[in-house]
Design an enzyme around this catalytic site. Structure first.
Site, PDB file in Angstrom:
ATOM      1  N   HIS A 166       1.046  -1.548  -0.169  1.00  0.00           N
ATOM      2  CA  HIS A 166      -0.174  -0.113  -0.375  1.00  0.00           C
ATOM      3  C   HIS A 166       0.881   1.357  -0.171  1.00  0.00           C
ATOM      4  O   HIS A 166       0.835   2.343   0.204  1.00  0.00           O
ATOM      5  CB  HIS A 166      -1.008  -0.075   1.016  1.00  0.00           C
ATOM      6  N   ASP A 382       3.757   9.440  -1.012  1.00  0.00           N
ATOM      7  CA  ASP A 382       1.563   8.968  -0.770  1.00  0.00           C
ATOM      8  C   ASP A 382       1.924   7.770  -1.261  1.00  0.00           C
ATOM      9  O   ASP A 382       2.560   8.407  -2.920  1.00  0.00           O
ATOM     10  CB  ASP A 382       1.265  10.221  -0.636  1.00  0.00           C
TER      11      ASP A 382
END
Ligand code: GDG
Length: 737
Positions: A166, A382
């Protein structure tokens, strides 16, 4: 019935102990939503930590926790505070998290936390192994569990394992600094499918795998000795309908049903404040660029003072990992910055920043998404950033502007957003101004395009795409399994072998009889191999031929004293039992003087490459060259010598990390076929591992038992795994008669 086993650090449940009873609230996060159908269909099980450490549970409570988890199709991995400190706060969040987000200065390498990480990963793997039944599918999530795929594979070699990361996968230059880089990659490669949010993370992973472990990569597949691992990108989506519908019903609410936050916002609007709201939402994490954002906003107010009193930053920072010193420092820095900026610019009816340091219920999130004209998301790094997607989904009238950092995975998909570099304050300030002044038509146009995509590729689609791709890897494995040399085929082959009056075996050397070595001279035959080959040679009416691309001198040194038939340089030279070496083909090497100097110039410019001069061919080896450079140079070499090849009737063979230039028409297929000419062989066997052996597989008679070592694409009829299996096979031949 087979099921899916999901594994993540945390279970999708919040547990609360209330007077000796346990209360469970299902999580509503993106992952939990995406996995909902995977989890609840087919009796799925979710394995993870419950959020309660063992130290605070009595045996009775422990039992109750397990019972509650079971009711929610979950299974807990019990962790003590010490395990949690080493594995989670330590190696996961003090080493992997900062390093994978390029925060090298925050990264700590500590033996103790690494050992705890290994131990806890083993605990998770043990739980999977305990839960697993034949045919189940395993899906492991995120950076806390990088070792789990291989730990499971060690116990269940045939398992179907997927892994999704992720967070970003960093570039090789950063990843290589980890002392345990090899172990981490090997852990991941226990999977059949590895998924990332973006293609960039995928290529970083492939590059690290190739450079650190030396595995061959074919497009997006890592070729291990006995398996393939597929690597692909699956950008995670959101539950679009949930956000969109919530925004629709939010707009319909009358005053008394409105949340407190919304009533505050309404009050502020009613008071005649013309301030447009600029929203930011993140966990309070140094990767999210919160301090940068505040400074850029301050600069914006300085540069464009006309927006004083007209723009306000609403910043929600959700507490996260607040036990870690790094995060406490960050919190202080943010508090000070907000105080300073508000102190500097505030007016009686306007403060530039509204700052919330807490988590809010879902409906307040919707209040903020629907009331803010601009979303300003500026992470330094991110993996994806779901907030960006949620903001766009909640803009029912399609108005609103998203400003998004180019360092987020989401920016790759959301090109209609205003993309900024989070370190460029000038650009951010100008972009905020542009966003606040953007014509409504332009806002609608940009958001419409993004909404369409977000709606189509939502989180359920993400999960189902991943599962389908995982399923597909199994089809490929099945095809390989069908061609594997199993006991039935072997028995059939040995029976043909016994029946035949005359037999012939063609054995390739490197990668078949001897394992591949980084330095070619190191691949010399062992005593064990001599014994195996002697036993075959002594069988009656059985001709043993070792057929190689290597030069005759090396082979003479290694096998000159043995009676086997030898073919070298792909068929240029032949040495029959008891005879001298003779040329099989009328070839010359006058052309060396033209080609060799060209290869030398390439070798000088390509560190790690070497030229091997054989009697009748030149080989340019690049197995020790940086893989990207090697690929580029190999193409350059071919292009440069192309016209000379045609003029001198030569050909280039593209072998395994080698380019070989040799006389046209000399190959293993042609020379093997020649060896069949004077005898009627009823049993023919050919085995080899690389591209040059494909000539044998293609050109030998149809009845030949052709066998490929390793699982690359081939014309051969059957596969065996590696040299160990080849040795066993030859021993079986020797004892078959
Ligand atoms: C990691 C990666 C990747 C936030 N505040 C509240 C709240 N949220 C929800 C948001 C959003 C989620 O939390 C945050 O997701 P992000 O993607 O923005 O970030 P991370 O938590 O760092 O997640 C990230 C993600 O994994 C998925 O793969 O995108 O890059 O770092 O859904 O809505 N929810 C509620 N109250 C809040 O105050 N209810």
């Amino acid at each position: 019935m087979s099921k899916t086993i999901i594994i993540s650090n945390r279970l999708p449940l919040q547990l609360k102990i209330d007077n000796d009873s346990i209360e469970a609230t299902p999580s509503v996060g993106g992952l939990a939503t995406g996995m909902k159908s995977v989890h609840s269909d087919s009796d799925g099980i979710w394995i993870g930590w419950s959020g309660l450490t063992e130290d605070c549970l009595t045996p009775q409570l422990h039992k109750k926790v397990n019972q509650t988890l079971k009711e929610h199709q979950c299974s807990g991995v019990a962790l003590s505070q010490e395990e949690l400190d080493g594995y989670y706060f330590g190696f996961s969040n003090d080493t992997l998290w900062p390093l994978f987000h390029y925060f090298m200065e925050y990264t700590r390498f500590e033996r103790d936390t690494w050992e705890m990480y290994q131990k806890v990963n083993q605990k998770f793997a043990d739980k999977v192994i305990e839960t697993y039944k034949d045919g189940d599918t395993i899906w492991v999530h995120d950076y806390q569990l990088l070792l789990v795929p291989q730990l499971v594979r060690n116990q269940i070699p045939e398992a179907t394992i997927g892994f999704f990361l992720h967070i970003p996968f960093p570039s090789y230059e950063v990843f290589r600094t980890i002392p345990y880089r090899k172990e981490l990659l090997e852990g991941l490669l226990g999977s059949n499918l590895i998924g990332f949010h973006t293609y960039d993370y995928e290529r970083h992973f492939l590059s690290a795998t190739q450079r650190i472990l030396g595995h061959e990569i074919n497009f997006n597949t890592v070729q291990l000795e006995n398996r393939n691992v597929v690597v692909d990108s699956f950008p995670m989506g959101i539950d679009y309908q949930k956000f969109h519908k919530a925004a629709i019903s939010h707009d319909k609410k009358d005053k008394k049903n409105k949340s407190e936050v919304q009533q505050e916002i309404d009050k502020h609007l009613k008071e005649g404040s013309k301030a447009k709201l600029i929203l930011s939402i993140d966990r309070l994490d140094y990767t999210k660029g919160i301090a940068n954002r505040l400074r850029a906003f301050e600069y914006f107010l300085e540069k464009y003072p006309q927006f004083k009193g007209k723009a306000r930053l609403v910043m929600l920072a959700v507490p996260s990992r607040s036990d870690v010193p790094q995060y406490q420092l960050l919190k202080n820095e943010i508090d000070q910055l907000v105080g300073r900026i508000n102190g500097r610019f505030a007016e009686v009816s306007w403060t530039p920043i509204w700052y919330f340091y807490r988590s809010m219920p879902f409906e307040n999130l919707i209040d903020l998404y629907t009331s803010s004209e601009v979303a300003l998301l500026t992470p330094i790094r991110d993996g994806m950033n779901l907030v960006a997607k949620e903001y766009v989904a909640a803009r029912v009238d399609k108005k609103g502007v998203l400003i998004l950092s180019e360092m987020t995975g989401a920016s790759k998909e959301m090109s209609e957003a205003l993309i900024i570099n989070p370190n460029n304050f000038e650009e951010i300030a100008d972009t905020i101004k542009y966003a606040l002044e953007m014509p409504v038509e332009e806002q609608i146009k940009r958001n419409s395009a993004m909404q369409k995509r977000l709606q189509r590729y939502d989180v359920e689609r993400w999960a189902s795409d991943f599962m389908e791709a995982l399923e597909l890897t199994q089809q490929h494995e099945k095809q390989i399994a069908l061609k594997k040399l199993n006991t039935t085929i072997k028995n059939h082959m040995f029976s043909d072998f016994k029946k035949a009056k005359q037999r012939i075996l063609f054995l390739d050397y490197d990668g078949t009889l001897a394992p591949f070595q980084k330095i070619p001279e190191h691949a010399k035959p062992t005593e064990e191999l001599y014994t195996i080959l002697d036993a075959i040679y002594e069988l009656p009416d059985t001709k043993l031929i070792i057929i190689t691309g290597r030069d005759k001198d090396t082979f003479n040194k290694w096998f000159g004293h043995k009676p086997y038939t030898l073919i070298t340089e792909h068929g240029a030279w032949l040495r029959e039992t008891g005879k001298d070496w003779e040329l099989m083909e009328a070839v010359g090497n006058k052309w060396f003087e033209v080609i060799a100097p060209i290869l030398e110039t390439f070798t000088d410019r390509t560190p790690g490459s070497i030229i091997e001069e054989k009697n009748y061919s030149l080989a340019w080896h690049y197995r020790n060259v940086d893989p990207d450079l090697a690929r580029k140079r190999a193409v350059e070499v071919k292009t440069t010598i192309q016209h000379l090849i045609a003029n001198h009737n030569l050909e280039i063979m593209d072998g395994d990390k080698v380019l070989e230039i040799k006389a046209g028409g000399v190959n293993k297929g042609k020379s093997a076929t020649k060896m069949l000419m004077n005898t009627d062989y009823e049993f023919i066997f050919a085995i080899g591992d690389d591209w040059t052996d494909e000539f044998m597989f293609k050109e030998l008679p149809e009845s030949t038992y052709t066998i490929k070592v390793g699982f690359k694409k081939t014309k051969a009829k059957y596969y065996v795994e590696g040299t160990k299996e080849v040795h066993q096979l030859l021993k079986d031949f020797a004892s078959a008669l």
